[in-house]
Design a protein around this motif. Structure first.
Motif, PDB file in Angstrom:
ATOM      1  N   ARG A   1       2.608  -9.426  30.456  1.00  0.00           N
ATOM      2  CA  ARG A   1       2.162 -10.393  29.452  1.00  0.00           C
ATOM      3  C   ARG A   1       0.643 -10.472  29.351  1.00  0.00           C
ATOM      4  N   LYS A   2      -0.045 -10.405  30.502  1.00  0.00           N
ATOM      5  CA  LYS A   2      -1.501 -10.586  30.532  1.00  0.00           C
ATOM      6  C   LYS A   2      -2.268  -9.331  30.924  1.00  0.00           C
ATOM      7  N   SER A   3      -1.563  -8.243  31.219  1.00  0.00           N
ATOM      8  CA  SER A   3      -2.179  -6.998  31.683  1.00  0.00           C
ATOM      9  C   SER A   3      -3.118  -7.244  32.860  1.00  0.00           C
ATOM     10  N   ASP A   4      -2.658  -8.014  33.824  1.00  0.00           N
ATOM     11  CA  ASP A   4      -3.465  -8.445  34.968  1.00  0.00           C
ATOM     12  C   ASP A   4      -3.669  -7.292  35.947  1.00  0.00           C
ATOM     13  N   ASP A   5      -4.923  -6.863  36.121  1.00  0.00           N
ATOM     14  CA  ASP A   5      -5.233  -5.743  37.010  1.00  0.00           C
ATOM     15  C   ASP A   5      -5.045  -6.113  38.481  1.00  0.00           C
ATOM     16  N   ALA A   6      -5.403  -7.332  38.850  1.00  0.00           N
ATOM     17  CA  ALA A   6      -5.256  -7.748  40.248  1.00  0.00           C
ATOM     18  C   ALA A   6      -3.789  -7.745  40.649  1.00  0.00           C
ATOM     19  N   ALA A   7      -2.931  -8.207  39.749  1.00  0.00           N
ATOM     20  CA  ALA A   7      -1.497  -8.189  40.019  1.00  0.00           C
ATOM     21  C   ALA A   7      -0.995  -6.751  40.160  1.00  0.00           C
ATOM     22  N   ALA A   8      -1.503  -5.848  39.318  1.00  0.00           N
ATOM     23  CA  ALA A   8      -1.101  -4.440  39.395  1.00  0.00           C
ATOM     24  C   ALA A   8      -1.512  -3.824  40.725  1.00  0.00           C
ATOM     25  N   SER A   9      -2.696  -4.151  41.202  1.00  0.00           N
ATOM     26  CA  SER A   9      -3.155  -3.604  42.483  1.00  0.00           C
ATOM     27  C   SER A   9      -2.270  -4.078  43.629  1.00  0.00           C
ATOM     28  N   GLN A  10      -1.836  -5.332  43.578  1.00  0.00           N
ATOM     29  CA  GLN A  10      -0.940  -5.854  44.617  1.00  0.00           C
ATOM     30  C   GLN A  10       0.406  -5.134  44.596  1.00  0.00           C
ATOM     31  N   LEU A  11       0.966  -4.964  43.406  1.00  0.00           N
ATOM     32  CA  LEU A  11       2.285  -4.338  43.320  1.00  0.00           C
ATOM     33  C   LEU A  11       2.214  -2.844  43.640  1.00  0.00           C
ATOM     34  N   ASP A  12       1.112  -2.205  43.247  1.00  0.00           N
ATOM     35  CA  ASP A  12       0.931  -0.783  43.538  1.00  0.00           C
ATOM     36  C   ASP A  12       0.790  -0.562  45.036  1.00  0.00           C
ATOM     37  N   ALA A  13       0.104  -1.477  45.716  1.00  0.00           N
ATOM     38  CA  ALA A  13      -0.033  -1.361  47.172  1.00  0.00           C
ATOM     39  C   ALA A  13       1.307  -1.554  47.870  1.00  0.00           C
ATOM     40  N   LYS A  14       2.148  -2.422  47.321  1.00  0.00           N
ATOM     41  CA  LYS A  14       3.461  -2.690  47.907  1.00  0.00           C
ATOM     42  C   LYS A  14       4.427  -1.541  47.661  1.00  0.00           C
ATOM     43  N   TYR A  15       4.337  -0.929  46.470  1.00  0.00           N
ATOM     44  CA  TYR A  15       5.253   0.153  46.092  1.00  0.00           C
ATOM     45  C   TYR A  15       4.450   1.378  45.654  1.00  0.00           C
ATOM     46  N   PRO A  16       3.784   2.056  46.583  1.00  0.00           N
ATOM     47  CA  PRO A  16       2.901   3.173  46.201  1.00  0.00           C
ATOM     48  C   PRO A  16       3.624   4.381  45.619  1.00  0.00           C
ATOM     49  N   THR A  17       4.928   4.488  45.824  1.00  0.00           N
ATOM     50  CA  THR A  17       5.680   5.624  45.269  1.00  0.00           C
ATOM     51  C   THR A  17       6.354   5.277  43.933  1.00  0.00           C
ATOM     52  N   ALA A  18       6.147   4.062  43.445  1.00  0.00           N
ATOM     53  CA  ALA A  18       6.896   3.567  42.287  1.00  0.00           C
ATOM     54  C   ALA A  18       6.664   4.403  41.038  1.00  0.00           C
ATOM     55  N   ILE A  19       5.417   4.676  40.701  1.00  0.00           N
ATOM     56  CA  ILE A  19       5.110   5.349  39.442  1.00  0.00           C
ATOM     57  C   ILE A  19       5.699   6.752  39.413  1.00  0.00           C
ATOM     58  N   ASP A  20       5.530   7.489  40.498  1.00  0.00           N
ATOM     59  CA  ASP A  20       6.084   8.845  40.550  1.00  0.00           C
ATOM     60  C   ASP A  20       7.608   8.817  40.569  1.00  0.00           C
ATOM     61  N   ALA A  21       8.193   7.794  41.204  1.00  0.00           N
ATOM     62  CA  ALA A  21       9.652   7.690  41.236  1.00  0.00           C
ATOM     63  C   ALA A  21      10.213   7.431  39.840  1.00  0.00           C
ATOM     64  N   VAL A  22       9.570   6.552  39.078  1.00  0.00           N
ATOM     65  CA  VAL A  22      10.010   6.280  37.710  1.00  0.00           C
ATOM     66  C   VAL A  22       9.825   7.520  36.842  1.00  0.00           C
ATOM     67  N   ALA A  23       8.717   8.228  37.029  1.00  0.00           N
ATOM     68  CA  ALA A  23       8.486   9.457  36.262  1.00  0.00           C
ATOM     69  C   ALA A  23       9.604  10.463  36.506  1.00  0.00           C
ATOM     70  N   ALA A  24      10.035  10.599  37.751  1.00  0.00           N
ATOM     71  CA  ALA A  24      11.114  11.537  38.073  1.00  0.00           C
ATOM     72  C   ALA A  24      12.444  11.050  37.502  1.00  0.00           C
ATOM     73  N   GLU A  25      12.715   9.766  37.610  1.00  0.00           N
ATOM     74  CA  GLU A  25      13.991   9.224  37.148  1.00  0.00           C
ATOM     75  C   GLU A  25      14.159   9.345  35.639  1.00  0.00           C
ATOM     76  N   TYR A  26      13.080   9.098  34.891  1.00  0.00           N
ATOM     77  CA  TYR A  26      13.145   9.121  33.431  1.00  0.00           C
ATOM     78  C   TYR A  26      12.708  10.463  32.843  1.00  0.00           C
ATOM     79  N   HIS A  27      12.415  11.440  33.703  1.00  0.00           N
ATOM     80  CA  HIS A  27      11.994  12.772  33.257  1.00  0.00           C
ATOM     81  C   HIS A  27      10.717  12.695  32.408  1.00  0.00           C
ATOM     82  N   LEU A  28       9.739  11.958  32.918  1.00  0.00           N
ATOM     83  CA  LEU A  28       8.457  11.799  32.232  1.00  0.00           C
ATOM     84  C   LEU A  28       7.510  12.872  32.747  1.00  0.00           C
ATOM     85  N   THR A  29       7.420  13.956  32.016  1.00  0.00           N
ATOM     86  CA  THR A  29       6.796  15.171  32.550  1.00  0.00           C
ATOM     87  C   THR A  29       5.279  15.095  32.670  1.00  0.00           C
TER      88      THR A  29
END
Length: 238
Positions: A93-121
């Protein structure tokens, strides 16, 4: 907002329109009419309304669009905590960068995992969420899959309830959000160097993503200049 009921009705309506004998595909614009600064990808339940520019698969800075992938992972594969929900809502909703940094630190494999699951080349984390890469084709395909397979997702609801002003004071009002029939949007922008912006939206049976090496105003002009009439046709405005 009852996001599931709304999306189901819209998608069903789009499929019925596509199947009706009176429905004729309009002449689609020439992708070459889009300035090379902008990449656009469109996906739709209407079989003829799949359209993209030649550069739609090119990797580019994901900007804050990568928050879509990170939040999607947390919602479906995270620990289900209220903190994850709070951070996810702030990110969409707010594109909050601080919130993104917290979630990225908690789930560092998330982005690559979603890319693999959805075939985002073209999508990869590239060290951190801030340096991640994606493409407009990946974004449009990702949202298309969400609409078809996960219409209850809070991600879609938060896109539909995006704040007019982001956490850093940026007004969120350009690009794909300006198209008729749009229900929800996520925006991205660069805080450094030359202007660079992105937006991705879902609407009445379609998804669209755009990335521009330029300003929000330039992206709006590029998107509306080629696609406004196509979307109106898809919505049965003619």
């Amino acid at each position: 907002m009852n996001c599931r009921a709304l999306l189901t009705g819209l998608l069903t309506g789009a499929i019925i329109v596509a199947a009706g004998p009176a429905t004729a595909a309009p002449d689609l614009p020439d992708p070459a009419d889009v300035p090379p600064r902008t990449a656009i990808a469109v996906r739709s339940a209407l079989p003829w309304m799949r359209w993209d520019t030649a550069n739609d698969h090119e990797p580019h800075s994901a900007l804050s669009m990568v928050k879509l992938y990170l939040v999607d992972y947390a919602l479906r594969h995270g620990d289900g905590s209220s903190e994850d929900l709070r951070l996810g809502e702030q990110m969409i909703r707010k594109s909050d960068d601080a919130a993104a940094s917290q979630l990225d630190a908690k789930y560092p494999t998330a982005i690559d995992a979603v890319a693999a699951e959805y075939h985002l080349t073209a999508t990869r984390r590239n060290g951190s969420w801030e340096s991640s890469l994606t493409s407009t084709a990946d974004l449009a395909d990702f949202l298309d899959t969400k609409l078809r397979t996960d219409p209850d997702s809070r991600l879609l609801t938060w896109m539909a309830e995006a704040d007019p002003v982001a956490a850093d004071g940026t007004v969120q009002d350009w690009g794909t959000a300006k198209l008729p029939g749009v229900l929800g949007t996520k925006w991205g922008w660069s805080d450094f160097g030359p202007p660079e912006v992105a937006s991705a939206s879902y609407g009445s049976g379609f998804t669209i993503a755009a990335h521009t090496y330029g300003t929000g105003e330039e992206q709006t002009a590029d998107v509306l200049g080629v696609l406004r009439q196509v979307v109106l046709s898809a919505l049965g405005a003619h």
